[in-house]
Motif scaffolding. Structure first.
Motif, PDB file in Angstrom:
ATOM      1  N   ALA A 180       0.815  -1.214   0.000  1.00 53.70           N
ATOM      2  CA  ALA A 180       0.000   0.000   0.000  1.00 53.70           C
ATOM      3  C   ALA A 180       0.846   1.261   0.000  1.00 53.70           C
ATOM      4  N   ARG A 220       1.489   3.314  -7.347  1.00 52.91           N
ATOM      5  CA  ARG A 220       0.073   3.037  -7.534  1.00 52.91           C
ATOM      6  C   ARG A 220      -0.209   2.206  -8.799  1.00 52.91           C
ATOM      7  N   SER A 225      -6.540  -2.756   1.901  1.00 48.61           N
ATOM      8  CA  SER A 225      -7.466  -1.697   1.495  1.00 48.61           C
ATOM      9  C   SER A 225      -7.592  -0.625   2.570  1.00 48.61           C
ATOM     10  N   SER A 226      -7.409  -0.989   3.850  1.00 49.49           N
ATOM     11  CA  SER A 226      -7.479   0.067   4.871  1.00 49.49           C
ATOM     12  C   SER A 226      -6.199   0.896   4.900  1.00 49.49           C
ATOM     13  N   GLU A 231      -4.283   1.441   2.306  1.00 45.65           N
ATOM     14  CA  GLU A 231      -4.234   2.216   1.080  1.00 45.65           C
ATOM     15  C   GLU A 231      -5.012   3.512   1.224  1.00 45.65           C
ATOM     16  N   LYS A 232      -6.042   3.474   2.085  1.00 42.81           N
ATOM     17  CA  LYS A 232      -6.890   4.658   2.236  1.00 42.81           C
ATOM     18  C   LYS A 232      -6.237   5.753   3.085  1.00 42.81           C
ATOM     19  N   ILE A 233      -5.185   5.414   3.825  1.00 42.20           N
ATOM     20  CA  ILE A 233      -4.565   6.435   4.673  1.00 42.20           C
ATOM     21  C   ILE A 233      -3.821   7.435   3.794  1.00 42.20           C
ATOM     22  N   PRO A 234      -4.190   8.691   3.846  1.00 41.25           N
ATOM     23  CA  PRO A 234      -3.505   9.670   2.999  1.00 41.25           C
ATOM     24  C   PRO A 234      -2.051   9.829   3.437  1.00 41.25           C
ATOM     25  N   SER A 260      -5.496   1.827  10.534  1.00 41.98           N
ATOM     26  CA  SER A 260      -5.733   0.572   9.835  1.00 41.98           C
ATOM     27  C   SER A 260      -6.549  -0.389  10.699  1.00 41.98           C
ATOM     28  N   GLU A 298     -16.411  -6.527   2.906  1.00 40.18           N
ATOM     29  CA  GLU A 298     -15.900  -5.760   1.775  1.00 40.18           C
ATOM     30  C   GLU A 298     -14.815  -6.478   1.003  1.00 40.18           C
TER      31      GLU A 298
END
Lengths: 328, 262, 364
Positions: free
Chosen positions: A133, A138, A214-215, A217-220, A246, A328
Motif C-alpha cells: 500500500a 500506484r 485496502s485500509s 491504502e486509504k490512509i492519505p 488501519s 468488503e
C-alpha cells in the motif's frame, strides 16, 4: 403470435424484418402482458411487496432455516426420525459435550489454534500489506496484488496437497535440509501442529491481507508527513497514526481468518495427526454414521457457532465497529 | 521510513510470494515425475500422468459433474443475489439491517457448520444427498457475495437512468432488463466467475452434501487418503490452471468496473 | 392573464399541492400551459420548481389536485403511461447504448416498426446536427453533443410536453449562451411545448415566452420576461431577477399618474398603477441600475437626487457607479453607464434620475 406469422409470410423477405417491432415494444404492446402488469404494479406498495417477497423468503428459508433447524435437531433425542417413533425433547446432546474430555479438548484446541493463527497471520501479512500500500507505486499495485491473488484462487484441497508435498519426509524442505547437512535423517514435519498451522496460514493469509491492504491504502500520505513534521519518529508515527487508522482492516481481517480457520475440515484431516484433532473432525464424526448421532453433532455445531460468533462479536465491539463493513 | 526498513519490507513481501508459490510449483513439478513415488529428488520426467488423467473417463465424468454443479450454482446465485440486491439497495424500510445481516449470514458461518447445517436441512427438506443438495448448499454460500458485489455496483447507477427509461415508456420490468441489467454486467461477470470458483473449489459442503458421485475436490481428497500419487498432481494442476485463469479474469473485470471504465 | 384567446391549454395544473414530511414543496399551484409555449419555472433551489416538473413527468404523485394533459387526467399515471418526455439534468444517456440506440429507445418501446424507428432517428440526428454520431457511445461525446442527444431522445416519441430539468447546468458558461439560442430555435421549429426548470435568471429571460417565478412552494409572479424584469410583482422577484436598487420608504400619495414615495426624507417618483399601496404604507421602490440616469448638473425638474460618486467599477462593456445620496447613510444607488460616459464625471457630485415608468413600487 398467429398474426405476426401471417404478416411475415405475405411480406417481402427483407421488408419483413424492418416492419417488425422490437421484442420489448411487442411485449409492452401485448394485451395479456398489459393486463397482468396492470394488476401486479397497480400501486408502488404492491410493486415493493412483490419485489421484497422472494428475497425475504430466501433469506429466511435458505439462510436462517438451516441454522434454526440445526438448533432444533440438537434438542431431539433422535434424528433422522424413525417411523412410528415420536422424537422427544432433551438436553442430553448438549450435556454430552461437557461430560467428556475427548470432546472438550478438540474444542478448546480449535479455539486456541484459531486465535494463535489469526495473530500469526496478522503479524506476517501486515508488513506485506504495508509494503504494497505504501511502497509500491500506484500503477504497479494491481500487478503486485494479482501476484498474491493467483495462488489464492486455487482451492483448499489442492493447496493442502501442495503443503503435504512440501513438508513430507521426502518433501522439498527435508531435501534441502539434508543437502545443507543440517540434519541427516528427515524431520517429521507432517501430521503435527506445525504442518497444520503452516497449511492453515497458507490458506487464510489472503483473507487477512486484502482488508489490511485496502485500509492501509486509504490512509492519505500527508497524514504521515504531518506527523513527521510534528517531530514524530518512524515508530511513533507507526503506532500513533498508521496502526490506529488501519484498525478497520485489522478487525475485518482477524474476524475473517478466525471464522474461516475454525471451519476447515479437510485440511486438519490431511495435515494434522491424532494430537491435533480439531472440533470440525469431532463434529464430522457424528455424521459419518447414519444413525442417531446427528442430534449430538447438531448440538456440538451449535456450541461452536455460538462460541465463534460471540467471540467475534465481542472482538468487533472492542475494535469499535459493527459487523457491517465486514464483507468488503 | 528509512531505507533499511523499506528494503526489509520488500524482502518480506518477496518471501511471502515465494511462500505462496513454491508449494504450488513443487506440486506441479511432481506431476511430471516418472515414478509413482511422491518425493524428491525428481530424476526422470514424463507426461504419462497427464495423458492418464485425460483418458480416465472417471476423472472426466467427475470434472463434468463439478462443472455442472458450478454452472447451475452460478446461475442461481446470480439471479437470487441480484434480486436481493435490487431489493436491499434502493429501498429504505424498517428492519433493513436485519435482512442485510441475514443475507450475509452464510458467508460468516465456519465452513464445517455451514456444511453440517445444510446436511440436516437437506434431510429435513427430503432432498437426497447428491447434485441437488450440493447446488442448494453452494448457492446459499454464494448468494451473499453476489449480493454485496451487485449492491456496490447498483449504488453507482444514477437514479436518473431508471427514470429516463420509465419516462421513455418502459415499465419497471423493461427498465430493469434494458437499463439496470446492462449496467450491472461487469459486476455480474466478476461475481459469476467468483461463484464458479467458490463452487468448483469447495470441499466441505460437497463432501457432506454429496452422494457416492464425488466432485473434483472430493475425488482428490479420497485419492489422497488412499495415498499420494503423481496422478493426483496432474489432476490438481489442471484444476489449478483453470482456477487461476478464471480468477485473473474475474479480478480484471471487477477492477475495471471499480475504475468505472465500463 | 396570457393570451388564452386562440391557443388551447395543453396542460392544466389543477390546484396541485405536495408536501415532503413537514415541508410544503408546492402550495396550491393552479395554472394552464398553452400549446407551443416555452414556459420556464424559475426560482432558488427548494422553491418547488423541480417538484412541479417531477409531478408533470409522473415521478411524484401530488397530495392534492389534478394534472390534466391535453384534456385527460393523468395525475395517477406512471411516467411510462403519459405523453410527456424529459431531458434530465445529467442527461441520463444510457452508457451501454449508442447515440442511435438511445434515441430509438422510446420509439421501440412505443411499438414502432424498425423502419419507422430508423427514419425518425435519422431525421432527429440531422435536425440536431448529430448526423455523424449515430454509432458513437455517450462517453465519446462532448457536453454539448450529449445535451443534444438527450434532447433528441426526449423528442423522438413526439411528446405533448417536453420537460427540461436544468439541462444547461453541466455546460461551461460560453457554450451555455450558444445552447440557449439553439434550444429556443429548436422549440420554435418543432412547435413543442417546453417546460423548462432553472435557477438561472439569465437563461430564463433569454429563452422563455413566459416565466413563472416560484418561492417556497408558491408562485411569486407569472408573466413575460419583460413583465418580470420591469414590473416585478414582489420584492422577491425584483431581487431574484437581475440587479436592482431597492429604495425603502413610505407612499406619500398619487398625483397626475405619478406616485410619490418618501425615501429618507426625499421624494422619489414612479408611475402610478391601479392597486398601488395607499399613502402611508411602507414600500420598496425598485429601479434597475441600467435605468438610472446620471447627470452632471441638476435637471430642469426637481425630481433628481443629488449625490456623490463613491466608487466606479470598470466591467468591460459598462461601468458600474455607486452613488451615495445621503452622507449619513451607507446605502448607495448603483447605476450602469457607458465607460466613456463614466469618465466625464470627473467631479464627484452627480444628479440621479430615471424615467418614472421604470420604477416599480413593491409592497413590503
Amino acid at each position: 403470435m398467429a398474426h405476426t406469422e401471417t404478416r411475415q409470410g405475405s411480406a417481402e423477405p427483407n421488408a419483413a424484418g424492418s416492419q417488425r417491432r422490437s421484442f420489448w415494444g411487442a411485449l409492452l404492446g401485448n394485451s395479456s402482458y398489459d393486463a397482468v402488469t396492470r394488476v401486479l404494479f397497480k400501486t408502488q406498495r404492491r410493486q415493493f411487496i412483490i419485489l421484497a417477497s422472494f428475497p425475504l423468503f430466501w433469506v429466511l428459508f435458505a439462510h436462517l432455516g438451516p441454522i434454526l433447524q440445526m438448533f432444533w435437531i440438537s434438542f431431539l433425542d433422535s434424528y433422522p426420525p424413525t417411523a412410528g417413533v415420536e422424537p422427544q425433547l432433551t438436553f442430553a446432546n448438549w450435556m454430552t459435550f461437557f461430560e467428556a474430555r475427548i470432546f472438550m479438548m478438540p474444542f478448546f484446541r480449535t479455539l486456541g489454534f484459531a486465535l494463535t493463527l489469526t495473530l500469526t497471520t496478522l503479524l506476517i501479512t501486515y508488513p506485506v500489506a504495508y509494503f504494497l500500500a505504501k511502497h509500491v507505486r500506484r500503477g504497479n499495485q494491481l500487478m503486485f496484488l494479482l501476484l498474491l491473488l493467483i495462488p489464492f484462487w486455487v482451492g483448499e484441497i489442492v493447496r493442502t496437497y501442495a503443503i503435504m508435498i512440501l513438508l513430507g519426509n521426502t518433501g522439498a524442505v527435508n531435501l534441502i535440509l539434508q543437502w545443507l547437512g543440517l540434519t541427516d535423517r528427515p524431520i517429521p514435519f507432517m501430521y503435527t501442529s506445525f504442518s497444520l498451522s503452516l497449511g492453515i496460514i497458507y490458506l487464510t493469509s489472503l483473507y487477512m491481507l486484502l482488508p489490511l491492504y485496502s485500509s492501509l491504502e486509504k490512509i492519505p500520505r500527508n497524514y504521515l508527513e504531518a506527523a513527521a513534521d510534528l517531530g514524530a519518529g518512524p515508530w511513533r508515527r507507526f503506532f500513533r497514526v498508521t496502526l490506529p487508522l488501519s484498525r478497520e482492516g485489522i478487525a475485518s481481517g482477524c474476524t475473517l481468518v478466525f471464522l474461516i480457520s475454525t471451519g476447515y475440515y479437510a485440511t486438519p484431516v490431511l495435515l494434522g495427526g491424532p494430537s491435533t484433532t480439531v472440533f470440525a473432525e469431532t463434529i464430522a464424526g457424528f455424521f459419518h454414521v447414519a444413525g442417531d448421532e446427528w442430534p449430538v453433532g447438531a448440538a456440538f455445531s451449535s456450541i461452536m457457532l455460538i462460541t465463534t460468533l460471540t467471540l467475534t462479536g465481542i472482538f468487533l465491539k472492542l475494535m469499535g465497529r459493527t459487523g457491517k463493513g465486514l464483507m468488503e | 521510513m528509512t531505507r533499511s526498513t523499506r528494503i526489509l519490507m520488500s524482502v518480506i513481501y518477496w518471501a511471502f510470494v515465494v511462500y505462496l508459490f513454491v508449494p504450488l510449483i513443487l506440486m506441479v513439478m511432481m506431476g511430471f515425475k516418472d515414478s509413482a513415488f511422491i518425493g524428491f529428488p525428481i530424476k526422470a520426467w514424463t507426461f504419462e500422468w497427464y495423458l492418464g488423467v485425460f483418458q480416465d473417463t472417471k476423472v472426466i465424468n467427475v470434472f463434468l459433474y463439478s462443472m455442472a454443479i458450478a454452472l447451475s450454482t452460478t446461475f442461481l446465485s446470480l439471479v437470487i443475489g441480484t434480486w436481493i440486491a435490487s431489493f436491499l439497495g434502493p429501498y429504505k424500510f424498517p428492519g433493513k439491517l436485519i435482512v442485510f445481516a441475514l443475507t450475509c449470514l452464510p458467508a460468516v458461518i465456519p465452513g464445517i457448520i455451514s456444511a453440517i447445517s445444510l446436511r440436516i436441512y437437506a434431510r429435513f427438506l427430503d432432498i437426497d444427498p447428491g447434485m441437488m443438495a450440493i447446488i442448494l448448499g453452494h448457492t446459499v454460500h454464494n448468494v451473499p457475495f453476489v449480493t454485496l458485489v451487485v449492491m456496490a455496483r447498483l449504488a453507482t447507477l444514477p437514479k436518473s437512468h431508471i427514470e429516463a427509461a420509465r419516462d421513455l415508456g418502459a415499465d419497471s420490468i423493461v427498465a430493469f432488463f434494458r437499463v439496470t441489467l446492462p449496467y450491472l454486467r461487469p459486476a455480474l461477470i466478476g461475481a459469476g466467475i467468483f461463484c464458479m470458483l467458490l463452487s468448483f473449489d469447495d470441499f466441505v459442503r460437497a463432501f457432506f452434501l454429496g452422494s457416492y458421485q464425488p466432485t473434483l475436490p472430493v475425488l482428490i481428497f479420497a485419492k489422497l487418503r488412499s495415498g499420494m500419487s503423481p496422478e493426483i498432481n496432474a489432476i490438481s494442476t489442471v484444476v489449478l490452471v483453470m482456477t487461476a485463469i478464471l480468477g485473473i479474469w474475474a479480478e480484471r473485470s471487477m477492477r475495471r468496473m471499480n475504475k468505472g471504465t465500463e | 392573464m396570457m393570451g388564452t384567446d386562440d391557443r388551447k391549454a395543453i396542460v392544466h395544473i389543477d390546484n396541485v399541492g405536495k408536501s415532503f414530511g413537514k415541508t410544503r414543496a408546492i402550495d396550491n399551484l393552479d395554472m394552464k400551459i398553452m400549446a407551443g409555449e416555452f414556459v420556464t419555472f424559475l426560482g432558488p433551489s427548494g422553491c418547488g420548481k423541480s417538484t412541479t416538473l417531477r409531478i408533470l413527468g409522473g415521478f411524484e404523485r401530488p397530495d392534492q389536485g389534478r394534472v390534466i394533459l391535453d384534456g385527460v387526467d393523468v395525475t395517477n399515471r406512471p411516467p411510462n403511461k403519459r405523453d410527456v418526455n424529459m431531458v434530465f439534468q445529467d442527461y441520463a444517456l444510457f452508457p451501454h447504448m449508442t447515440v442511435g440506440q438511445n434515441i430509438a429507445f422510446g420509439l421501440e418501446l412505443k411499438g414502432k416498426s424498425r423502419s419507422e424507428t430508423d427514419q425518425r432517428v435519422d431525421a432527429l440526428l440531422e435536425f440536431l446536427q448529430l448526423s455523424g454520431f449515430r454509432d458513437r457511445t455517450p462517453d465519446q461525446l462532448s457536453g454539448g453533443q450529449r445535451q443534444r442527444v438527450a434532447l433528441a431522445r426526449a423528442l423522438a416519441p413526439d411528446p405533448k410536453l417536453l420537460l427540461l430539468d436544468e439541462p444547461l447546468g453541466a455546460l461551461d458558461a460560453k457554450l451555455r449562451t450558444q445552447v440557449q439560442v439553439e434550444l429556443k430555435s429548436i422549440q420554435r421549429r418543432t412547435g413543442k411545448t417546453f417546460f423548462f426548470v432553472t435557477h438561472d435568471q439569465e437563461e430564463a429571460l433569454t429563452m422563455s415566452d413566459r416565466i413563472v417565478v416560484m418561492n417556497a412552494g408558491r408562485v411569486e409572479q407569472d408573466g413575460t420576461p419583460e413583465d418580470l424584469y420591469y414590473r416585478p410583482a414582489s420584492r422577491f422577484v425584483a431581487e431574484f431577477i437581475g440587479e436592482t436598487n431597492l429604495l425603502e420608504g413610505t407612499v406619500r400619495g398619487t398625483k397626475d399618474g405619478t406616485v410619490v414615495i418618501d425615501w429618507n426624507g426625499r421624494n422619489v417618483y414612479g408611475a402610478a398603477h391601479d392597486g398601488d399601496p395607499r399613502p402611508g404604507t411602507a414600500v420598496a421602490a425598485s429601479i434597475r441600475p441600467e435605468n438610472v440616469i446620471c447627470l452632471p448638473e441638476a435637471p430642469a425638474d426637481d425630481r433628481a437626487l443629488q449625490g456623490r460618486i463613491v466608487s466606479k467599477l470598470f466591467k468591460g462593456n459598462r461601468t458600474s457607479v455607486d452613488i451615495r445620496i445621503d452622507e449619513h447613510d451607507t446605502k448607495t444607488i448603483t447605476a450602469y453607464m457607458d465607460p466613456a460616459a463614466a469618465d466625464q464625471f470627473a467631479g464627484e457630485t452627480v444628479w440621479v434620475t430615471w424615467d418614472k415608468d421604470r420604477l416599480a413600487v413593491l409592497a413590503n
